[in-house]
Structure formats: structure tokens, C-alpha cells
Design an enzyme around this catalytic site. Structure first.
Site, PDB file in Angstrom:
ATOM      1  N   CYS A   1     171.440  71.045   3.145  1.00  0.00           N
ATOM      2  CA  CYS A   1     170.415  70.133   3.662  1.00  0.00           C
ATOM      3  C   CYS A   1     169.030  70.482   3.129  1.00  0.00           C
ATOM      4  O   CYS A   1     168.632  71.652   3.111  1.00  0.00           O
ATOM      5  CB  CYS A   1     170.417  70.200   5.190  1.00  0.00           C
ATOM      6  SG  CYS A   1     169.191  69.136   5.983  1.00  0.00           S
TER       7      CYS A   1
ATOM      8  N   PHE B   1     150.648  65.395  29.672  1.00  0.00           N
ATOM      9  CA  PHE B   1     151.941  65.634  29.028  1.00  0.00           C
ATOM     10  C   PHE B   1     151.820  66.887  28.152  1.00  0.00           C
ATOM     11  O   PHE B   1     152.104  66.872  26.957  1.00  0.00           O
ATOM     12  CB  PHE B   1     152.394  64.435  28.198  1.00  0.00           C
ATOM     13  CG  PHE B   1     152.520  63.155  28.998  1.00  0.00           C
ATOM     14  CD1 PHE B   1     153.685  62.856  29.693  1.00  0.00           C
ATOM     15  CD2 PHE B   1     151.465  62.255  29.056  1.00  0.00           C
ATOM     16  CE1 PHE B   1     153.788  61.680  30.429  1.00  0.00           C
ATOM     17  CE2 PHE B   1     151.562  61.085  29.779  1.00  0.00           C
ATOM     18  CZ  PHE B   1     152.732  60.788  30.475  1.00  0.00           C
TER      19      PHE B   1
ATOM     20  N   ASP C   1     149.647  63.047  25.033  1.00  0.00           N
ATOM     21  CA  ASP C   1     150.750  63.063  24.060  1.00  0.00           C
ATOM     22  C   ASP C   1     152.043  62.714  24.785  1.00  0.00           C
ATOM     23  O   ASP C   1     152.871  63.575  25.069  1.00  0.00           O
ATOM     24  CB  ASP C   1     150.846  64.440  23.405  1.00  0.00           C
ATOM     25  CG  ASP C   1     151.934  64.514  22.339  1.00  0.00           C
ATOM     26  OD1 ASP C   1     152.461  63.447  21.948  1.00  0.00           O
ATOM     27  OD2 ASP C   1     152.270  65.634  21.911  1.00  0.00           O
TER      28      ASP C   1
ATOM     29  N   CYS D   1     154.358  59.049  19.147  1.00  0.00           N
ATOM     30  CA  CYS D   1     155.470  58.973  18.193  1.00  0.00           C
ATOM     31  C   CYS D   1     156.089  57.578  18.179  1.00  0.00           C
ATOM     32  O   CYS D   1     157.201  57.395  17.704  1.00  0.00           O
ATOM     33  CB  CYS D   1     156.527  60.032  18.514  1.00  0.00           C
ATOM     34  SG  CYS D   1     157.226  59.896  20.174  1.00  0.00           S
TER      35      CYS D   1
END
Length: 411
Positions: free
Chosen positions: A146, A273, A341, A367
């Protein structure tokens, strides 16, 4: 099922999962805008498209596992194209709310930098297979070469396979969270056999044999050879097993640099958060912090690290479900900056309260471009200015995107 067979299509754009989209819509994996493809359409999808006219942005995927592994989705595209596409996803989401802010250059983590990964493992007659699922399948692809994972994680895969033989049932599948630390791998397994005494003894012996820092099984810590600490500024934090951690050190550093700039000069900062203190502890070098998080075990790890670290200003913590019980404007009166966040769903309830507060500076990390744009609009409608946005790509070759943005309250 569609009756279309072997038709020709031109890819117009990429979807949010990185698939090519042709008129119809018809979805085709690992295609790029402008490419002409052919293939059999089943349920509006071409699973094995043939590229008739390739895009100039198409490149040969450098990973030998790419044809079967589902861990990456954009390795067939040039780095420049991926960077531009990820920025465009965020720009499009913001534009849907009438927002066109300044964008800073994207920052992308290098290959083999993922220090945290969630792998799957299944036991077979000849041992165990450890890796990522094949695209749209329950089959697991081994990933010994990988190009995404940190070399320390790759080196630990044979040990993870042996561990899986010990603890996986014949038909069950393990989910294995592996985190690279300076003292060895931090391994947390779910889906394994019940942790009975004999298995616990075998797993503890395996931890020492393989050199793991810590091993947790179905939510219970089996053994710790060395505390798998992570550095957050000056502080060394030992996160709870399997807890959230930024995927790469480079990505974390880029986010932290941006957040530091946004809250610069603030004396009292609230970190919403907060997790284990990714932002709280570095910011505490220059400001007093209140860290708010729903997971008490993560805050406990943050508090231990703060107490052991010299030179930090006051940090207090509060365990609180910010989705159901957000901080209200009167709770935020003491703060001149906020860091937020949230998870992918965003923080609609908390943003609504933050928008009505007197907090002068807000650093928003996200995100999810869609929830980010929605929350940004809420702040702007309440009198905040969106100064700039920066996209951070620490999920290289995937469609996942992170962004950080600077907001200031308009006087």
C-alpha cells in the site's frame, strides 16, 4: 435493470464519491471528466468501464493493488487534477449558498503518511487476509504494498494477520483500527471472539511478541506495553483505544497552523468538539482554553496530558453533548475566539447558538463540504464575515475533503 448494453458515454463530472457521471445519469468508477467510455449499464451504473478516449489528466496508478482494492478512488488522476477537483467541491457547496470567499492553496499529505487506518480482516484456511474491501464487495484485498499507509503500519500487517487467526471466528470479520505511535502500534479490534481468559492470555503474549504498544479487544484493553502517546504541541496525549485522531501528521499540522492564525491574539478560547486536545493543548501555550466534548474518556486523556505538561495556560473541560445541548450565547460571553471541529453531519444546533454570540473570531474545521457551507451561511447571516477557506487533503487519493475557514464578527 437497464436494457442498455455496451453503449458509449462521455463523462461530464465527478460525483461526491469520485465516480464519473455521464448523462442519464450513469455512474462509472475511476473515470474522469471529458473521457469517452463504453460499457454495460446495470442499474444506472457501469462497473467495468472501457476507456475509449482518456483524459489528459489520467495517469497510471502507481499502486499494484489499485485494480482490486477499494481503499483509494482517485489514483488514476493526476495530483493537479485531484487538488483542483477537491477545491471545486468546496467552492460549489459554498456557491450554492451564495458564498464566494478567498481560497488559499490546498495542502496535500504525502504518500505513505496515513498514521491511522481502519482495516478489515477475515480468517481463512491458509491464514488471515488483512486489508481493505474490494470496491462494492465484501471481499478483502491484501495491501502489503500500500502506498497510502505509514511504513510502520505496513510492517505490522503480518503480525495483524497472526492476531486475526487467533481471535477471528471462521465466518466473522474483524475491524482493526491501527494507529502508529513513537513506541509501537496501537491496535484496537472489534468483531472478534469473546474475550475469555485463554484468548486474553494468547493476545497478551502476542502483544509482547509483536511489539505492539497497546492492544484492545472488543472495547476492552488487553495489555499495554508502552503508552501510545501522540504529540499535541508540547503535550503527550494517550488517546483512548480506537478514538479519533487526525489521519496524518502533515494534515494535522496544516489544520493547526490555520487555526493558530485565526485565533491569534485571543486570550480566552473555547474548543468545541475538542476530542483529545488536537487544538486545545497547542493553543493553551498562549491562551486559556475551555475544551468541550461529548466523550468523557477523550477529555480525561486531555486533562492528564495538560497536568503533566509545563508551560501551558489554564485548561478546563466539560463533557457535553453539543448536538442536544449546545453552548448558548450567554455561555460564550467569556470567550473572544472559538474553534469548532464537528463530525461529518456538522454542528447545526451549536452553530445556531454560536452565530448569535459575541465571539469575535471563529475557526471552523470540517470534513463535509455540504454541512460546512450550510453552517458558514448561518454564521454570515448572523453578522460574521468569511475571510478565507483552505482545503486540507490528508485523505490522499480518496474523495474525502477537509477544510478550515476563518470567520470574524463584523462590528
Amino acid at each position: 435493470m437497464s436494457d442498455k448494453q455496451g453503449e458509449t458515454f462521455r463523462i461530464e463530472r465527478l460525483g461526491h464519491l469520485g465516480d464519473g457521471i455521464a448523462p442519464g445519469p450513469v455512474f462509472a468508477p475511476r473515470c474522469l471528466p471529458g473521457e469517452v467510455i463504453q460499457g454495460d449499464v446495470v442499474d444506472d451504473r457501469i462497473d467495468a468501464p472501457r476507456i475509449v478516449t482518456p483524459s489528459p489528466d489520467r495517469v497510471k496508478a502507481p499502486c499494484p493493488h489499485y485494480n482490486t482494492c477499494g481503499g483509494c478512488a482517485l489514483m488514476h488522476a493526476s495530483d493537479g487534477f485531484v487538488a483542483q477537483w477537491k477545491a471545486s467541491v468546496v467552492k460549489t457547496a459554498l456557491a450554492a449558498h451564495g458564498l464566494t470567499p478567498e481560497f488559499r492553496d490546498i495542502q496535500t499529505s504525502p504518500p505513505q503518511s496515513r498514521r491511522r487506518a481502519v482495516l478489515s480482516a477475515r480468517r481463512g484456511k491458509k491464514g488471515a487476509i488483512v486489508g481493505f474491501h474490494t470496491r462494492r464487495s465484501d471481499t478483502i484485498t491484501a495491501i502489503d504494498k500500500c502506498l497510502l499507509l505509514h511504513p510502520d503500519i505496513l510492517a505490522g500487517l503480518p503480525a495483524i494477520a497472526e492476531l486475526s487467526v487467533l481471535g477471528a471466528s471462521r465466518k466473522g470479520e474483524l475491524s482493526i483500527t491501527i494507529v502508529q505511535s513513537g513506541v509501537g502500534l496501537d491496535v484496537s479490534v472489534t468483531g472478534g471472539k469473546p474475550l475469555e481468559r485463554a484468548l486474553e492470555t494468547q493476545l497478551a503474549e502476542a502483544l509482547h511478541r509483536f511489539g505492539f504498544a497497546r492492544l484492545s479487544w472488543n472495547g476492552e484493553t488487553v495489555a499495554t506495553q508502552a503508552p501510545p502517546a501522540q504529540s499535541f504541541g508540547r503535550a503527550a496525549v494517550v488517546p483512548p483505544p480506537g478514538s479519533f485522531l487526525q489521519a496524518t501528521r502533515e494534515g494535522e499540522a496544516a489544520l493547526l497552523q490555520a487555526v493558530r492564525e485565526i485565533v491569534d491574539g485571543a486570550a480566552h478560547v473555547v474548543d468545541l468538539f475538542a476530542g483529545c486536545g488536537t487544538f486545545t493543548l497547542p493553543l493553551a501555550e498562549h491562551a486559556d482554553l475551555l475544551a468541550v466534548e461529548g466523550d468523557g474518556s477523550m477529555l480525561a486523556a486531555l486533562e492528564v496530558a495538560w497536568r503533566k505538561t509545563q508551560g501551558l495556560r489554564k485548561v478546563t473541560t466539560e463533557t457535553r453533548d453539543l448536538f442536544r445541548n449546545p453552548l448558548f450565547p450567554e455561555d460564550l460571553l467569556a470567550f473572544d475566539a472559538a474553534v469548532i471541529d464537528p463530525p461529518r453531519a456538522g454542528a447545526e444546533a451549536q452553530i445556531a447558538q454560536l452565530a448569535q454570540s459575541s465571539v469575535a473570531k471563529v475557526a471552523m474545521v470540517s470534513c463535509n463540504a455540504v454541512s460546512f457551507a450550510r453552517d458558514a451561511r448561518t454564521l454570515i447571516d448572523a453578522g460574521y464575515r468569511l475571510n478565507w477557506v483552505q482545503v486540507i487533503d490528508q485523505f490522499r487519493w480518496s474523495p474525502h475533503i477537509e477544510q478550515v475557514a476563518s470567520f470574524t464578527k463584523i462590528p
